[in-house]
Each structure stands twice: as structure tokens, then as C-alpha cells.
Scaffold this motif. Structure first.
Motif, mmCIF file in Angstrom:
data_model
loop_
_atom_site.group_PDB
_atom_site.id
_atom_site.type_symbol
_atom_site.label_atom_id
_atom_site.label_comp_id
_atom_site.label_asym_id
_atom_site.label_seq_id
_atom_site.Cartn_x
_atom_site.Cartn_y
_atom_site.Cartn_z
ATOM 1 N N ALA A 179 44.973 56.755 33.909
ATOM 2 C CA ALA A 179 44.690 57.677 34.871
ATOM 3 C C ALA A 179 45.934 57.428 36.102
ATOM 4 C CB ALA A 179 43.257 57.464 35.623
ATOM 5 N N ALA A 180 45.997 56.080 36.346
ATOM 6 C CA ALA A 180 46.939 55.352 37.204
ATOM 7 C C ALA A 180 48.459 56.047 36.965
ATOM 8 C CB ALA A 180 47.010 53.798 37.524
ATOM 9 N N LYS A 181 48.807 55.800 35.791
ATOM 10 C CA LYS A 181 49.994 56.323 35.441
ATOM 11 C C LYS A 181 50.159 57.850 35.449
ATOM 12 C CE LYS A 181 50.016 54.435 31.270
ATOM 13 N NZ LYS A 181 50.595 54.282 29.737
ATOM 14 N N ALA A 182 49.136 58.379 35.145
ATOM 15 C CA ALA A 182 49.345 60.025 35.359
ATOM 16 C C ALA A 182 49.440 60.519 36.839
ATOM 17 C CB ALA A 182 47.912 60.758 34.481
ATOM 18 N N ARG A 183 48.622 59.736 37.674
ATOM 19 C CA ARG A 183 48.463 60.227 39.040
ATOM 20 C C ARG A 183 49.569 59.560 39.771
ATOM 21 N NH1 ARG A 183 41.996 59.588 40.174
ATOM 22 N NH2 ARG A 183 41.248 60.616 37.889
ATOM 23 N N HIS A 184 50.473 58.713 39.265
ATOM 24 C CA HIS A 184 51.351 57.999 39.959
ATOM 25 C C HIS A 184 50.963 57.417 41.109
ATOM 26 C CE1 HIS A 184 54.391 60.331 37.731
ATOM 27 N NE2 HIS A 184 53.739 61.448 38.056
ATOM 28 N N VAL A 185 49.810 56.384 40.588
ATOM 29 C CA VAL A 185 49.258 55.576 41.733
ATOM 30 C C VAL A 185 50.137 54.383 41.857
ATOM 31 C CG1 VAL A 185 47.312 53.802 41.790
ATOM 32 C CG2 VAL A 185 46.857 56.168 41.233
ATOM 33 N N ASP A 186 50.229 54.056 43.246
ATOM 34 C CA ASP A 186 50.981 52.594 43.566
ATOM 35 C C ASP A 186 50.154 51.437 43.327
ATOM 36 O OD1 ASP A 186 53.094 53.951 44.807
ATOM 37 O OD2 ASP A 186 51.788 54.501 46.658
ATOM 38 N N VAL A 187 48.892 51.460 43.500
ATOM 39 C CA VAL A 187 48.215 50.237 43.221
ATOM 40 C C VAL A 187 46.816 50.494 42.464
ATOM 41 C CG1 VAL A 187 47.154 48.013 44.005
ATOM 42 C CG2 VAL A 187 49.367 48.794 45.200
ATOM 43 N N LEU A 188 46.489 49.896 41.289
ATOM 44 C CA LEU A 188 45.129 49.897 40.605
ATOM 45 C C LEU A 188 44.606 48.741 40.841
ATOM 46 C CD1 LEU A 188 43.195 51.281 38.711
ATOM 47 C CD2 LEU A 188 44.793 50.514 36.788
ATOM 48 N N ILE A 189 43.213 48.844 41.556
ATOM 49 C CA ILE A 189 42.597 47.539 41.603
ATOM 50 C C ILE A 189 41.307 47.749 40.766
ATOM 51 C CG2 ILE A 189 41.450 46.140 43.308
ATOM 52 C CD1 ILE A 189 42.726 47.630 45.583
ATOM 53 N N CYS A 190 41.128 46.608 39.844
ATOM 54 C CA CYS A 190 40.035 46.474 38.903
ATOM 55 C C CYS A 190 38.995 45.826 39.451
ATOM 56 C CB CYS A 190 40.468 46.345 37.381
ATOM 57 S SG CYS A 190 42.049 47.333 36.784
ATOM 58 N N ASP A 191 37.733 46.180 39.445
ATOM 59 C CA ASP A 191 36.775 45.142 39.866
ATOM 60 C C ASP A 191 36.194 44.991 38.399
ATOM 61 O OD1 ASP A 191 34.480 43.622 41.073
ATOM 62 O OD2 ASP A 191 33.158 45.710 41.210
ATOM 63 N N THR A 192 35.949 43.727 38.302
ATOM 64 C CA THR A 192 35.405 43.017 37.060
ATOM 65 C C THR A 192 33.891 42.282 37.155
ATOM 66 O OG1 THR A 192 36.221 40.920 37.278
ATOM 67 C CG2 THR A 192 37.756 42.610 36.364
ATOM 68 N N ALA A 193 33.384 41.997 36.018
ATOM 69 C CA ALA A 193 32.023 41.409 35.841
ATOM 70 C C ALA A 193 32.015 39.924 36.296
ATOM 71 C CB ALA A 193 31.491 41.593 34.519
ATOM 72 N N GLY A 194 31.110 39.565 36.924
ATOM 73 C CA GLY A 194 31.026 38.054 37.562
ATOM 74 C C GLY A 194 30.081 37.168 36.338
ATOM 75 N N ARG A 195 29.571 37.962 35.571
ATOM 76 C CA ARG A 195 28.530 37.221 34.394
ATOM 77 C C ARG A 195 28.262 38.029 33.367
ATOM 78 N NH1 ARG A 195 23.049 37.117 34.106
ATOM 79 N NH2 ARG A 195 22.878 38.464 36.212
ATOM 80 N N LEU A 196 28.323 37.307 32.309
ATOM 81 C CA LEU A 196 27.686 38.232 30.777
ATOM 82 C C LEU A 196 26.799 37.237 30.482
ATOM 83 C CD1 LEU A 196 31.015 39.597 29.078
ATOM 84 C CD2 LEU A 196 29.494 40.556 30.750
ATOM 85 N N HIS A 197 26.171 37.372 29.293
ATOM 86 C CA HIS A 197 25.174 36.716 28.870
ATOM 87 C C HIS A 197 25.539 35.109 28.510
ATOM 88 C CE1 HIS A 197 26.410 39.022 25.645
ATOM 89 N NE2 HIS A 197 26.393 37.940 24.677
ATOM 90 N N ASN A 198 27.028 34.957 28.381
ATOM 91 C CA ASN A 198 27.353 33.704 28.451
ATOM 92 C C ASN A 198 28.774 33.514 28.785
ATOM 93 O OD1 ASN A 198 29.307 33.744 26.208
ATOM 94 N ND2 ASN A 198 27.629 33.552 24.961
ATOM 95 N N LYS A 199 29.270 32.291 29.320
ATOM 96 C CA LYS A 199 30.772 32.407 29.883
ATOM 97 C C LYS A 199 31.579 32.684 28.890
ATOM 98 C CE LYS A 199 31.899 28.200 31.604
ATOM 99 N NZ LYS A 199 31.736 26.996 32.079
ATOM 100 N N LYS A 200 31.427 32.245 27.695
ATOM 101 C CA LYS A 200 32.476 32.649 26.680
ATOM 102 C C LYS A 200 33.196 33.835 26.567
ATOM 103 C CE LYS A 200 33.833 31.541 21.804
ATOM 104 N NZ LYS A 200 34.098 32.783 21.697
ATOM 105 N N ASN A 201 31.653 34.661 26.378
ATOM 106 C CA ASN A 201 31.993 36.143 26.482
ATOM 107 C C ASN A 201 32.704 36.767 27.683
ATOM 108 O OD1 ASN A 201 30.320 36.129 24.277
ATOM 109 N ND2 ASN A 201 29.068 37.858 24.721
ATOM 110 N N LEU A 202 32.431 36.262 28.912
ATOM 111 C CA LEU A 202 32.995 36.739 30.076
ATOM 112 C C LEU A 202 34.516 36.585 29.971
ATOM 113 C CD1 LEU A 202 32.837 37.691 32.940
ATOM 114 C CD2 LEU A 202 32.334 35.340 33.744
ATOM 115 N N MET A 203 35.026 35.253 29.517
ATOM 116 C CA MET A 203 36.314 34.780 29.710
ATOM 117 C C MET A 203 37.181 35.769 28.541
ATOM 118 S SD MET A 203 36.443 33.009 32.170
ATOM 119 C CE MET A 203 35.327 31.739 33.091
#
Length: 309
Positions: A179-203
Motif C-alpha cells: 500500500a505504501a508503494k502504491a500510494r507513494h507514502v514517504d514513511v511507513l510506521i509498523c506497530d509490532t507485538a510485544g509478546r507472543l506465547h513465548n519469546k522465541k516466537n516473538l523474535m
């Protein structure tokens, strides 16, 4: 910025009591500059969450300046100590290149540090600069995350690519990048999860997101900003270390600096991990996140008025 400086100064009052009063006691308690004076000063800095590495570096520079300027009285070297701490906190000229380039920013960190609000505030700052911003709600594990982020996107006046709860976070990033490429966006900011059921999965999830961005948007300038809660002191340092093993961290957003006694951690993180603090947050409003200014931060910490800068 004067209003922000006042807030920062007020917010660092507990840290000031924690560190600066101790430093002043060392300066007034010694009549000469000797080894014991330096040891006492080092201990005070370390106790104030400034960290062993940073304390060593600050004192090394202080010793050199005391020698070069032939200073004999402890009280006379306080201004040199303040300058030495500012020196430790320098961010570097290329730190904010992402503001001018087509960029993708991954915002990472554990739950509860103020990640989602930081994404919204950062979007607001960039929008104010005239940048076209898009937010990706890739924290699909926390029930209220997307709603919360949509609210912040509306406040900042930017578009959002929502991710429904339980969706694959990497697919949200994939959609957002395209979407960022199609809309010619300058900055895309992605919020990510802070916790999955274990740390290995999160990483692993973070690695997957990075691979998708590399593949789908190879020309974009990349930033991995970690959000750390200023009130948690050494825990914040440990979190940055852990995430740094998975993601190439390019900067830190330090939140909740209003009312923490552990504000010295800002100095420690930069020194120990060599990752610059790029933004600092002192409240809940959209404009309560600002670029980190070492001069301003140390002046607020030592209660030096802005006019004296």
C-alpha cells in the motif's frame, strides 16, 4: 519547545533528586580533587542508573579536562561534568535521515512500554513535517491494539492498514508495504507485538517482518526503533539487549520520562549499547513526544534554564 523543556525539567525532578543532589554532595564534601573524589563521583553516577560504562567514560573525559584546565577546586569542575555527560549523549548527524527519505520504521518493544502511543505520536511528528505517513497495525495479538492505533492515526491525521486480531502480523506488514508503494507514502510506521506465547516466537516474527520488508521494499531506508519505559531503569537496558540480538536496532524511543527517578538510564543505554536515544516522551498528548536533544535533556536534568544554554 520551551513548553516541552519545562515538562521535561519537571518530569526529571525525581531523577534530579536521585543523581544531582548526590553529585552536589560530592562536590561540596571534598576540598580537593583526588582519587577518593573521583571514586565517590563514579559511585554516585552508577547509583543514579547512569551505568558503569557511561560513568567510566564521563569520568575519563572529566579527568582530562581537569588536568588541561588546571582545576584544583571540586566545585569548579561541575560545569565540565555537565558537558561531559552531554558529550556522551550525542545522537549523530545521520540519526534522522529517515525523515527525508522514503522509509519503513519497525517499532518494537515489550507490552506496556507505550509502543502503540509512540507510533501515533511519531506519525503526528512526521505529518507535521509535511511527510505522507502510513501506519501498519501489525500487533494482532493484543485485542485492543488495532482500535487504539486507529484512534491515534485519526488524531495524527494519517492512514492506517488495520490488522484483525489473530491475523498473521507479517501479512499485515506485507499489505502495508505494498500500500505504501502504491500510494507513494514517504514513511511507513509498523506497530509490532510485544509478546507472543513465548519469546522465541516473538523474535522469529520480527525476523520474518524484516525479510518481507527487505524483499518487497528493497530501496526503502530502514529503521528499527525500540520503545523503552524510562521508569524501569536497568530492565529497559536488558530489553534493548535482547531485542538487539534479533533486530538491528537503529534508535530508542524513551517513554514515561515524566516522573521517573531512573532518567539516568538514557545515558546508560546510549553508552552501553551504542544505540542513540532518538525520541523522548513526557506525557500522553500528541506533541508529548519530541526529538531527543542531549543539550536540552542534560540541562533539564541539572535544572539549567533554557536561557542559559
Amino acid at each position: 519547545m520551551a513548553g516541552f523543556f519545562s515538562k521535561l525539567k519537571e518530569g526529571l525532578a525525581k531523577t534530579r533528586n536521585n543523581i544531582v543532589h548526590g553529585i552536589d554532595a560530592v562536590f561540596s564534601g571534598f576540598s580537593s580533587i583526588d582519587e577518593e573524589f573521583y571514586e565517590e563521583l563514579e559511585e554516585t553516577l552508577i547509583m543514579g542508573d547512569i551505568g558503569i560504562n557511561a560513568a567510566n567514560d564521563i569520568l575519563e573525559l572529566l579527568r582530562r579536562q581537569v588536568k588541561e584546565n588546571h582545576i584544583k577546586e571540586p566545585g569548579e569542575c561541575k560545569s565540565f561534568l555537565v558537558e561531559s555527560i552531554k558529550e556522551q549523549m550525542q545522537v549523530g548527524e545521520a540519526a534522522y535521515d529517515f525523515e527525508e527519505k522514503q522509509s519503513v520504521i519497525l517499532v518494537i518493544g515489550v507490552n506496556g512500554v507505550g509502543k502503540t502511543t509512540s507510533v501515533g505520536k511519531l506519525a503526528g511528528l512526521l505529518k507535521e513535517k509535511g511527510r505522507k505517513v502510513l501506519i501498519a497495525a501489525a500487533d494482532t495479538y493484543r485485542a485492543a491494539a488495532c482500535e487504539q492505533l486507529t484512534e491515534w492515526a485519526n488524531r495524527a491525521g494519517v492512514d492506517i492498514i488495520p490488522g484483525s486480531q489473530g491475523a498473521d502480523p507479517s501479512s499485515v506488514v506485507y499489505d502495508a508495504v505494498n500500500a505504501a508503494k502504491a500510494r507513494h507514502v514517504d514513511v511507513l510506521i509498523c506497530d509490532t507485538a510485544g509478546r507472543l506465547h513465548n519469546k522465541k516466537n516473538l523474535m522469529e516474527e520480527l525476523k520474518k517482518m524484516n525479510r518481507i520488508i527487505d524483499r518487497e521494499f528493497p530501496g526503502a531506508h530502514r529503521e528499527n526503533l525500540i520503545v523503552l519505559d524510562g521508569t524501569t531503569g536497568q530492565n529497559a537496558l536488558n530489553q534493548a539487549r535482547e531485542f538487539g540480538e534479533t533486530a538491528d536496532l537503529t534508535g530508542i524511543i524513551l517513554t514515561k520520562m515524566d516522573g521517573t527517578s531512573k532518567g539516568g538510564i538514557a545515558v546508560a543505554i546510549q553508552s552501553e549499547l551504542n544505540i542513540p536515544v532518538k525520541f523522548i516522551g513526557v506525557g500522553e498528548k500528541l506533541d508529548d513526544l519530541q526529538k531527543f536533544d542531549p543539550e536540552q535533556f542534560v540541562n533539564a536534568l541539572f535544572a539549567v534554564d533554557e536561557e542559559e544554554q
